[in-house]
Design a protein around this motif. Structure first.
Motif, PDB file in Angstrom:
ATOM      1  N   GLY A   1       0.822  -1.222   0.000  1.00 47.25           N
ATOM      2  CA  GLY A   1       0.000   0.000   0.000  1.00 47.25           C
ATOM      3  C   GLY A   1       0.847   1.259   0.000  1.00 47.25           C
ATOM      4  O   GLY A   1       0.445   2.280   0.523  1.00 47.25           O
ATOM      5  N   TRP A   2       2.034   1.193  -0.583  1.00 46.12           N
ATOM      6  CA  TRP A   2       2.930   2.352  -0.649  1.00 46.12           C
ATOM      7  C   TRP A   2       3.152   2.938   0.753  1.00 46.12           C
ATOM      8  O   TRP A   2       3.167   4.157   0.942  1.00 46.12           O
ATOM      9  CB  TRP A   2       2.388   3.418  -1.601  1.00 46.12           C
ATOM     10  N   ALA A   3       3.333   2.033   1.727  1.00 40.23           N
ATOM     11  CA  ALA A   3       3.488   2.475   3.120  1.00 40.23           C
ATOM     12  C   ALA A   3       4.660   3.438   3.288  1.00 40.23           C
ATOM     13  O   ALA A   3       4.623   4.342   4.125  1.00 40.23           O
ATOM     14  CB  ALA A   3       3.675   1.260   4.018  1.00 40.23           C
ATOM     15  N   ARG A   4       5.710   3.270   2.480  1.00 39.64           N
ATOM     16  CA  ARG A   4       6.892   4.135   2.605  1.00 39.64           C
ATOM     17  C   ARG A   4       6.539   5.610   2.451  1.00 39.64           C
ATOM     18  O   ARG A   4       7.162   6.480   3.042  1.00 39.64           O
ATOM     19  CB  ARG A   4       7.911   3.669   1.551  1.00 39.64           C
ATOM     20  N   LEU A   5       5.498   5.893   1.644  1.00 39.21           N
ATOM     21  CA  LEU A   5       5.145   7.287   1.395  1.00 39.21           C
ATOM     22  C   LEU A   5       4.528   7.945   2.624  1.00 39.21           C
ATOM     23  O   LEU A   5       4.425   9.165   2.699  1.00 39.21           O
ATOM     24  CB  LEU A   5       4.174   7.386   0.209  1.00 39.21           C
ATOM     25  N   GLU A   6       4.110   7.113   3.587  1.00 38.57           N
ATOM     26  CA  GLU A   6       3.502   7.661   4.800  1.00 38.57           C
ATOM     27  C   GLU A   6       4.536   7.895   5.901  1.00 38.57           C
ATOM     28  O   GLU A   6       4.194   8.294   7.010  1.00 38.57           O
ATOM     29  CB  GLU A   6       2.369   6.750   5.272  1.00 38.57           C
ATOM     30  N   ASP A   7       5.806   7.641   5.559  1.00 40.79           N
ATOM     31  CA  ASP A   7       6.880   7.880   6.507  1.00 40.79           C
ATOM     32  C   ASP A   7       6.970   9.378   6.818  1.00 40.79           C
ATOM     33  O   ASP A   7       6.783  10.221   5.933  1.00 40.79           O
ATOM     34  CB  ASP A   7       8.192   7.396   5.872  1.00 40.79           C
ATOM     35  N   ILE A   8       7.309   9.715   8.073  1.00 38.13           N
ATOM     36  CA  ILE A   8       7.390  11.128   8.489  1.00 38.13           C
ATOM     37  C   ILE A   8       8.375  11.923   7.638  1.00 38.13           C
ATOM     38  O   ILE A   8       8.215  13.126   7.413  1.00 38.13           O
ATOM     39  CB  ILE A   8       7.763  11.207   9.997  1.00 38.13           C
ATOM     40  N   ASN A   9       9.410  11.252   7.115  1.00 34.90           N
ATOM     41  CA  ASN A   9      10.421  11.961   6.315  1.00 34.90           C
ATOM     42  C   ASN A   9       9.911  12.413   4.961  1.00 34.90           C
ATOM     43  O   ASN A   9      10.594  13.158   4.255  1.00 34.90           O
ATOM     44  CB  ASN A   9      11.657  11.077   6.144  1.00 34.90           C
ATOM     45  N   GLU A  10       8.744  11.949   4.558  1.00 36.86           N
ATOM     46  CA  GLU A  10       8.158  12.362   3.278  1.00 36.86           C
ATOM     47  C   GLU A  10       7.227  13.569   3.469  1.00 36.86           C
ATOM     48  O   GLU A  10       6.760  14.151   2.503  1.00 36.86           O
ATOM     49  CB  GLU A  10       7.340  11.210   2.667  1.00 36.86           C
ATOM     50  N   LEU A  11       6.941  13.891   4.737  1.00 39.84           N
ATOM     51  CA  LEU A  11       5.938  14.923   5.015  1.00 39.84           C
ATOM     52  C   LEU A  11       6.237  16.259   4.347  1.00 39.84           C
ATOM     53  O   LEU A  11       5.356  16.903   3.781  1.00 39.84           O
ATOM     54  CB  LEU A  11       5.822  15.117   6.533  1.00 39.84           C
ATOM     55  N   GLY A  12       7.513  16.663   4.386  1.00 40.23           N
ATOM     56  CA  GLY A  12       7.886  17.976   3.869  1.00 40.23           C
ATOM     57  C   GLY A  12       7.512  18.171   2.413  1.00 40.23           C
ATOM     58  O   GLY A  12       6.941  19.200   2.033  1.00 40.23           O
ATOM     59  N   ARG A  13       7.797  17.182   1.604  1.00 35.95           N
ATOM     60  CA  ARG A  13       7.513  17.374   0.174  1.00 35.95           C
ATOM     61  C   ARG A  13       6.006  17.432  -0.089  1.00 35.95           C
ATOM     62  O   ARG A  13       5.544  18.220  -0.917  1.00 35.95           O
ATOM     63  CB  ARG A  13       8.177  16.296  -0.683  1.00 35.95           C
ATOM     64  N   TYR A  14       5.221  16.630   0.642  1.00 36.06           N
ATOM     65  CA  TYR A  14       3.760  16.689   0.452  1.00 36.06           C
ATOM     66  C   TYR A  14       3.246  18.088   0.799  1.00 36.06           C
ATOM     67  O   TYR A  14       2.406  18.644   0.117  1.00 36.06           O
ATOM     68  CB  TYR A  14       3.044  15.667   1.330  1.00 36.06           C
ATOM     69  N   ARG A  15       3.782  18.626   1.915  1.00 30.02           N
ATOM     70  CA  ARG A  15       3.307  19.942   2.355  1.00 30.02           C
ATOM     71  C   ARG A  15       3.634  21.018   1.319  1.00 30.02           C
ATOM     72  O   ARG A  15       2.851  21.924   1.073  1.00 30.02           O
ATOM     73  CB  ARG A  15       3.962  20.312   3.683  1.00 30.02           C
ATOM     74  N   VAL A  16       4.831  20.924   0.727  1.00 27.20           N
ATOM     75  CA  VAL A  16       5.212  21.928  -0.272  1.00 27.20           C
ATOM     76  C   VAL A  16       4.351  21.764  -1.529  1.00 27.20           C
ATOM     77  O   VAL A  16       3.830  22.746  -2.072  1.00 27.20           O
ATOM     78  CB  VAL A  16       6.719  21.831  -0.606  1.00 27.20           C
ATOM     79  N   VAL A  17       4.153  20.530  -1.961  1.00 24.78           N
ATOM     80  CA  VAL A  17       3.335  20.306  -3.169  1.00 24.78           C
ATOM     81  C   VAL A  17       1.912  20.808  -2.911  1.00 24.78           C
ATOM     82  O   VAL A  17       1.335  21.537  -3.733  1.00 24.78           O
ATOM     83  CB  VAL A  17       3.334  18.808  -3.574  1.00 24.78           C
ATOM     84  N   GLN A  18       1.362  20.449  -1.770  1.00 21.49           N
ATOM     85  CA  GLN A  18       0.003  20.910  -1.437  1.00 21.49           C
ATOM     86  C   GLN A  18      -0.049  22.434  -1.360  1.00 21.49           C
ATOM     87  O   GLN A  18      -0.979  23.067  -1.875  1.00 21.49           O
ATOM     88  CB  GLN A  18      -0.452  20.324  -0.096  1.00 21.49           C
ATOM     89  N   GLY A  19       0.963  23.017  -0.717  1.00 23.68           N
ATOM     90  CA  GLY A  19       0.992  24.474  -0.555  1.00 23.68           C
ATOM     91  C   GLY A  19       1.026  25.168  -1.908  1.00 23.68           C
ATOM     92  O   GLY A  19       0.305  26.154  -2.130  1.00 23.68           O
ATOM     93  N   TYR A  20       1.853  24.671  -2.806  1.00 28.02           N
ATOM     94  CA  TYR A  20       1.920  25.275  -4.140  1.00 28.02           C
ATOM     95  C   TYR A  20       0.587  25.110  -4.878  1.00 28.02           C
ATOM     96  O   TYR A  20       0.123  26.034  -5.549  1.00 28.02           O
ATOM     97  CB  TYR A  20       3.040  24.634  -4.954  1.00 28.02           C
ATOM     98  N   MET A  21      -0.021  23.938  -4.765  1.00 28.85           N
ATOM     99  CA  MET A  21      -1.296  23.715  -5.468  1.00 28.85           C
ATOM    100  C   MET A  21      -2.352  24.718  -4.991  1.00 28.85           C
ATOM    101  O   MET A  21      -3.088  25.306  -5.783  1.00 28.85           O
ATOM    102  CB  MET A  21      -1.779  22.271  -5.265  1.00 28.85           C
TER     103      MET A  21
END
Ligand SMILES: C[S@@+](CC[C@H](N)C(=O)[O-])C[C@H]1O[C@@H](n2cnc3c(N)ncnc32)[C@H](O)[C@@H]1O
Length: 219
Positions: free
Chosen positions: A54-74
């Motif tokens: 289930g792509w569990a690696r993407l839910e790792d805390i170390n991935e949080l920053g990039r999601y936040r930036v992508v979401q913020g830009y969107m």
């Protein structure tokens, strides 16, 4: 917003990507000229393990920053807009995102199925190949969040989606900047599509992502 586990739990059967991160190989990667064809073959092979977990690696805390930036830009470039997420997996990007409409597409049916409980009149998750998908509407923002490597011709893929962008619409593109190929791809994309914003995010494990906003209309 991604659901974040407070502790990084070891996966039962880590994919090769996770093993590389754990081995501390990240600083060396940019200097290894792994060609796109080899990278794509490896990623698609690894997809089976990632999909099974289930792509569990993407839910790792170390991935949080990039999601936040992508979401913020969107949200900043298309406030309350129509958003297309090409290669959405289980729809982590959609969580907490503010939009008028969201469409996530991904060819992995099992993974897309796990997002369906969040589908509503403004939100849909479709099983579709981004290489051939023909949107049924125009979008204010189209995101390629760690997905361009999977396409035979990533630059042509982005340019094909340009016809589905609203006149002032933007692409938000995240790429793993530890890869020789990704660095080359960023230069090629910049040559065909104006960059209007950029943020780089680094994790303590040495992983790094460059998130850029391209606005074709800014040319
Ligand atoms: C590293 S994951 C990133 C998932 C998601 N964008 C995120 O960051 O949460 C790569 C995703 O790209 C998807 N993908 C691979 N080939 C694709 C294609 N031809 N069209 C659309 N998505 C694709 C994979 O199935 C996988 O879900």
């Amino acid at each position: 917003m991604p659901t974040i586990a407070p502790d990084i739990r070891p996966l039962e059967d880590p994919s090769l990507t996770v093993r590389l991160m754990e081995a501390g190989a990240m600083p060396l990667l940019p200097y290894v000229p792994i060609p796109h064809r080899a990278l794509r073959w490896y990623l698609e092979r690894d997809n089976a393990a990632e999909n099974a977990q289930g792509w569990a690696r993407l839910e790792d805390i170390n991935e949080l920053g990039r999601y936040r930036v992508v979401q913020g830009y969107m949200e900043a470039f298309a406030p309350g807009g129509a958003m297309l997420d090409v290669g959405c997996a289980q729809g982590l990007l959609q969580r907490g995102l503010r939009y008028a409409s969201y469409t996530g597409i991904d060819p992995l049916a099992e993974t897309v199925a796990t997002a369906q409980d969040r589908a509503d009149e403004r939100t849909r998750f479709l099983v579709a190949d981004g290489a051939t998908y023909v949107p049924d509407r125009e979008y204010d923002v189209i995101a390629f969040n760690e997905t361009l490597y999977y396409f035979d011709d990533p630059v042509a893929t982005v340019l094909r989606y340009q016809q589905f962008l609203a006149p002032s619409g933007v692409f938000v593109i995240s790429l793993f900047n530890r890869l020789w190929f990704a660095r080359r791809l960023m230069r090629r994309l910049q040559a065909v599509s104006p960059v209007v914003a950029e943020t780089r995010v680094f994790s303590r494990q040495g992983a790094g992502w460059t998130i850029r906003v391209h606005r074709p209309g800014a040319a």
